[in-house]
Write a protein that holds these residues in place. Structure first.
Motif, PDB file in Angstrom:
ATOM      1  N   ALA A 132       0.830  -1.202   0.000  1.00 29.84           N
ATOM      2  CA  ALA A 132       0.000   0.000   0.000  1.00 29.84           C
ATOM      3  C   ALA A 132       0.864   1.251   0.000  1.00 29.84           C
ATOM      4  CB  ALA A 132      -0.936  -0.015   1.206  1.00 29.84           C
ATOM      5  N   ASP A 133       1.930   1.253   0.832  1.00 34.31           N
ATOM      6  CA  ASP A 133       2.821   2.420   0.843  1.00 34.31           C
ATOM      7  C   ASP A 133       3.503   2.621  -0.511  1.00 34.31           C
ATOM      8  OD1 ASP A 133       2.116   2.766   3.458  1.00 34.31           O
ATOM      9  OD2 ASP A 133       3.889   1.727   4.269  1.00 34.31           O
ATOM     10  N   THR A 134       3.885   1.486  -1.135  1.00 32.20           N
ATOM     11  CA  THR A 134       4.518   1.607  -2.463  1.00 32.20           C
ATOM     12  C   THR A 134       3.556   2.188  -3.494  1.00 32.20           C
ATOM     13  OG1 THR A 134       5.928  -0.296  -1.953  1.00 32.20           O
ATOM     14  CG2 THR A 134       5.705   0.334  -4.271  1.00 32.20           C
ATOM     15  N   LEU A 135       2.324   1.709  -3.489  1.00 33.87           N
ATOM     16  CA  LEU A 135       1.346   2.205  -4.449  1.00 33.87           C
ATOM     17  C   LEU A 135       1.046   3.682  -4.224  1.00 33.87           C
ATOM     18  CD1 LEU A 135      -1.159  -0.802  -4.613  1.00 33.87           C
ATOM     19  CD2 LEU A 135       0.520  -0.098  -6.331  1.00 33.87           C
ATOM     20  N   VAL A 136       0.967   4.076  -2.960  1.00 36.07           N
ATOM     21  CA  VAL A 136       0.697   5.489  -2.670  1.00 36.07           C
ATOM     22  C   VAL A 136       1.862   6.351  -3.146  1.00 36.07           C
ATOM     23  CG1 VAL A 136       0.402   7.167  -0.803  1.00 36.07           C
ATOM     24  CG2 VAL A 136      -0.891   5.032  -0.792  1.00 36.07           C
ATOM     25  N   GLY A 137       3.099   5.874  -2.888  1.00 39.38           N
ATOM     26  CA  GLY A 137       4.259   6.644  -3.352  1.00 39.38           C
ATOM     27  C   GLY A 137       4.308   6.760  -4.865  1.00 39.38           C
ATOM     28  N   VAL A 138       4.046   5.646  -5.552  1.00 36.99           N
ATOM     29  CA  VAL A 138       4.036   5.695  -7.028  1.00 36.99           C
ATOM     30  C   VAL A 138       2.909   6.578  -7.535  1.00 36.99           C
ATOM     31  CG1 VAL A 138       3.727   4.287  -9.104  1.00 36.99           C
ATOM     32  CG2 VAL A 138       5.145   3.439  -7.228  1.00 36.99           C
ATOM     33  N   GLY A 139       1.792   6.555  -6.836  1.00 40.07           N
ATOM     34  CA  GLY A 139       0.672   7.396  -7.250  1.00 40.07           C
ATOM     35  C   GLY A 139       1.000   8.878  -7.147  1.00 40.07           C
ATOM     36  N   TRP A 140       1.600   9.284  -6.033  1.00 43.06           N
ATOM     37  CA  TRP A 140       1.969  10.699  -5.898  1.00 43.06           C
ATOM     38  C   TRP A 140       3.057  11.094  -6.908  1.00 43.06           C
ATOM     39  CZ3 TRP A 140      -0.918  14.141  -3.838  1.00 43.06           C
ATOM     40  CH2 TRP A 140      -1.776  13.836  -2.809  1.00 43.06           C
ATOM     41  N   PHE A 141       3.969  10.170  -7.176  1.00 44.08           N
ATOM     42  CA  PHE A 141       4.983  10.476  -8.185  1.00 44.08           C
ATOM     43  C   PHE A 141       4.349  10.650  -9.581  1.00 44.08           C
ATOM     44  CE2 PHE A 141       7.964   8.969 -11.460  1.00 44.08           C
ATOM     45  CZ  PHE A 141       8.994   9.870 -11.286  1.00 44.08           C
ATOM     46  N   SER A 142       3.404   9.766  -9.904  1.00 43.74           N
ATOM     47  CA  SER A 142       2.707   9.896 -11.188  1.00 43.74           C
ATOM     48  C   SER A 142       1.920  11.187 -11.268  1.00 43.74           C
ATOM     49  CB  SER A 142       1.776   8.700 -11.400  1.00 43.74           C
ATOM     50  OG  SER A 142       2.498   7.479 -11.399  1.00 43.74           O
ATOM     51  N   LEU A 143       1.352  11.588 -10.155  1.00 43.11           N
ATOM     52  CA  LEU A 143       0.618  12.849 -10.142  1.00 43.11           C
ATOM     53  C   LEU A 143       1.557  14.030 -10.380  1.00 43.11           C
ATOM     54  CD1 LEU A 143      -2.172  14.091  -9.736  1.00 43.11           C
ATOM     55  CD2 LEU A 143      -1.678  14.264  -7.296  1.00 43.11           C
ATOM     56  N   ALA A 144       2.760  13.971  -9.784  1.00 47.94           N
ATOM     57  CA  ALA A 144       3.735  15.042 -10.015  1.00 47.94           C
ATOM     58  C   ALA A 144       4.184  15.069 -11.479  1.00 47.94           C
ATOM     59  CB  ALA A 144       4.936  14.854  -9.088  1.00 47.94           C
ATOM     60  N   VAL A 145       4.381  13.873 -12.069  1.00 48.30           N
ATOM     61  CA  VAL A 145       4.747  13.820 -13.490  1.00 48.30           C
ATOM     62  C   VAL A 145       3.648  14.398 -14.352  1.00 48.30           C
ATOM     63  CG1 VAL A 145       5.234  12.247 -15.389  1.00 48.30           C
ATOM     64  CG2 VAL A 145       6.323  11.881 -13.170  1.00 48.30           C
ATOM     65  N   ALA A 146       2.386  14.094 -14.022  1.00 45.71           N
ATOM     66  CA  ALA A 146       1.261  14.627 -14.801  1.00 45.71           C
ATOM     67  C   ALA A 146       1.205  16.146 -14.727  1.00 45.71           C
ATOM     68  CB  ALA A 146      -0.044  14.013 -14.293  1.00 45.71           C
ATOM     69  N   ALA A 147       1.439  16.690 -13.539  1.00 48.27           N
ATOM     70  CA  ALA A 147       1.413  18.140 -13.391  1.00 48.27           C
ATOM     71  C   ALA A 147       2.556  18.802 -14.158  1.00 48.27           C
ATOM     72  CB  ALA A 147       1.478  18.505 -11.907  1.00 48.27           C
ATOM     73  N   ALA A 148       3.754  18.198 -14.064  1.00 51.21           N
ATOM     74  CA  ALA A 148       4.906  18.784 -14.751  1.00 51.21           C
ATOM     75  C   ALA A 148       4.737  18.731 -16.264  1.00 51.21           C
ATOM     76  CB  ALA A 148       6.185  18.058 -14.335  1.00 51.21           C
ATOM     77  N   THR A 149       4.313  17.580 -16.789  1.00 55.55           N
ATOM     78  CA  THR A 149       4.139  17.465 -18.246  1.00 55.55           C
ATOM     79  C   THR A 149       2.997  18.349 -18.741  1.00 55.55           C
ATOM     80  OG1 THR A 149       2.777  15.485 -17.826  1.00 55.55           O
ATOM     81  CG2 THR A 149       5.106  15.162 -18.388  1.00 55.55           C
ATOM     82  N   ALA A 150       1.965  18.528 -17.925  1.00 55.34           N
ATOM     83  CA  ALA A 150       0.883  19.420 -18.321  1.00 55.34           C
ATOM     84  C   ALA A 150       1.366  20.862 -18.419  1.00 55.34           C
ATOM     85  CB  ALA A 150      -0.276  19.310 -17.337  1.00 55.34           C
ATOM     86  N   LEU A 151       2.226  21.255 -17.464  1.00 53.64           N
ATOM     87  CA  LEU A 151       2.775  22.607 -17.513  1.00 53.64           C
ATOM     88  C   LEU A 151       3.673  22.795 -18.741  1.00 53.64           C
ATOM     89  CD1 LEU A 151       3.132  25.353 -16.176  1.00 53.64           C
ATOM     90  CD2 LEU A 151       5.027  24.382 -14.846  1.00 53.64           C
ATOM     91  N   VAL A 152       4.520  21.791 -19.027  1.00 49.05           N
ATOM     92  CA  VAL A 152       5.396  21.887 -20.205  1.00 49.05           C
ATOM     93  C   VAL A 152       4.579  21.922 -21.488  1.00 49.05           C
ATOM     94  CG1 VAL A 152       7.179  20.671 -21.514  1.00 49.05           C
ATOM     95  CG2 VAL A 152       7.338  20.808 -19.026  1.00 49.05           C
ATOM     96  N   SER A 153       3.526  21.139 -21.559  1.00 51.31           N
ATOM     97  CA  SER A 153       2.687  21.124 -22.760  1.00 51.31           C
ATOM     98  C   SER A 153       1.985  22.454 -22.956  1.00 51.31           C
ATOM     99  CB  SER A 153       1.658  19.997 -22.663  1.00 51.31           C
ATOM    100  OG  SER A 153       2.293  18.739 -22.572  1.00 51.31           O
ATOM    101  N   ALA A 154       1.525  23.052 -21.866  1.00 58.05           N
ATOM    102  CA  ALA A 154       0.867  24.345 -21.971  1.00 58.05           C
ATOM    103  C   ALA A 154       1.825  25.415 -22.481  1.00 58.05           C
ATOM    104  CB  ALA A 154       0.285  24.746 -20.618  1.00 58.05           C
ATOM    105  N   VAL A 155       3.062  25.395 -21.962  1.00 56.36           N
ATOM    106  CA  VAL A 155       4.056  26.374 -22.437  1.00 56.36           C
ATOM    107  C   VAL A 155       4.381  26.148 -23.910  1.00 56.36           C
ATOM    108  CG1 VAL A 155       6.421  27.166 -22.136  1.00 56.36           C
ATOM    109  CG2 VAL A 155       5.010  26.710 -20.131  1.00 56.36           C
ATOM    110  N   ALA A 156       4.520  24.861 -24.311  1.00 53.70           N
ATOM    111  CA  ALA A 156       4.838  24.561 -25.712  1.00 53.70           C
ATOM    112  C   ALA A 156       3.705  24.995 -26.641  1.00 53.70           C
ATOM    113  CB  ALA A 156       5.106  23.064 -25.866  1.00 53.70           C
ATOM    114  N   LEU A 157       2.463  24.752 -26.235  1.00 58.06           N
ATOM    115  CA  LEU A 157       1.334  25.178 -27.055  1.00 58.06           C
ATOM    116  C   LEU A 157       1.271  26.698 -27.167  1.00 58.06           C
ATOM    117  CD1 LEU A 157      -1.448  22.682 -25.885  1.00 58.06           C
ATOM    118  CD2 LEU A 157      -0.199  22.678 -28.059  1.00 58.06           C
TER     119      LEU A 157
END
Length: 249
Positions: A132-157
């Protein structure tokens, strides 16, 4: 001199307008009434004789098209690159990177939601705490990746839209050689020569032939009704309809 220049498609409307002006002149109108030729027929003949009439003003047309091509060539290099041709098939921001920039935030957000739901679900159930701790950690990391890539995509657009706006602004022609008095004068000289030396003599020749004695018979309908009521008309004799003579015994 060579062969006469072929009239370009962009000049067809100018030719039709010049033809209508000549047909609307008082001289042509008077000859139309005398000859009885329909206006539409004369206009069709003028449009069909475009190669013959434009040859009379070929020198003026060559000069006009040369100036216009020079003006268009000056603008063509300053505008945006075309979509076709080697190396110009894609605009800035298009292609695989643009697709990844759109899909990566979405996939990362879906993965983050899935891992977080599973991790916190296991924590609430009190089972497999390490997983459970591993899944929660991976989930928060994936959420951070989603936020970062969304910001980069917005700047590129945003940068792509800014570049496209700048390219469109450059492609819009301002006051250039295309609007120069020399080009307008060359066009006017060509139209005057076309009307006076090309279209008008052709129409006069056509109307003169239509008004000549016997021309109406040759150019009219090929099938004319016979003069049944003429003074020399005599009905045909139908010999086959007479009753046969009686035979003698």
């Amino acid at each position: 001199m060579g062969r006469p220049s072929r009239l370009g498609d962009e000049d067809r409307s100018d030719y039709a307008s010049a033809l209508d002006e000549v047909i609307a002149s008082p001289e042509i109108r008077r000859l139309l009434e005398l000859s009885g030729t329909p206006v539409d027929r004369l206009r069709v003949r003028g449009l069909a004789a475009v190669a013959r009439t434009t040859a009379a003003a070929d020198a003026e047309y060559r000069r006009y098209t040369a100036l216009r091509l020079r003006a268009q060539g000056g603008r063509r290099g300053d505008g945006a690159a075309p979509l076709s041709g080697p190396g110009d098939q894609e605009r800035p921001g298009a292609g695989v990177l643009a697709v990844l920039g759109v899909l990566t935030p979405v996939l990362a957000a879906v993965a983050a939601a899935t891992f977080l739901l599973l991790g916190y679900g296991l924590r609430l159930a009190g089972a497999l705490s390490a997983l459970a701790d591993t899944l929660v950690g991976v989930g928060w990391f994936s959420l951070a990746v989603a936020a970062a890539t969304a910001l980069v995509s917005a700047v590129a657009l945003y940068r792509t839209a800014a570049k496209q706006s700048a390219a469109d602004a450059v492609a819009v022609p301002g006051p250039s050689a295309a609007d120069s008095p020399a080009l307008a004068q060359a066009r006017q000289l060509w139209l005057v020569a076309l009307r006076d030396r090309g279209i008008r003599p052709f129409l006069l020749q056509e109307l003169a032939g239509a008004a000549a004695p016997g021309a109406g018979e040759g150019r009219g309908s090929r099938f004319s009704s016979p003069a049944f009521a003429g003074p020399d008309y005599a009905p045909p004799e139908f010999e086959g309809s007479a009753p046969p003579a009686p035979r003698r015994p």
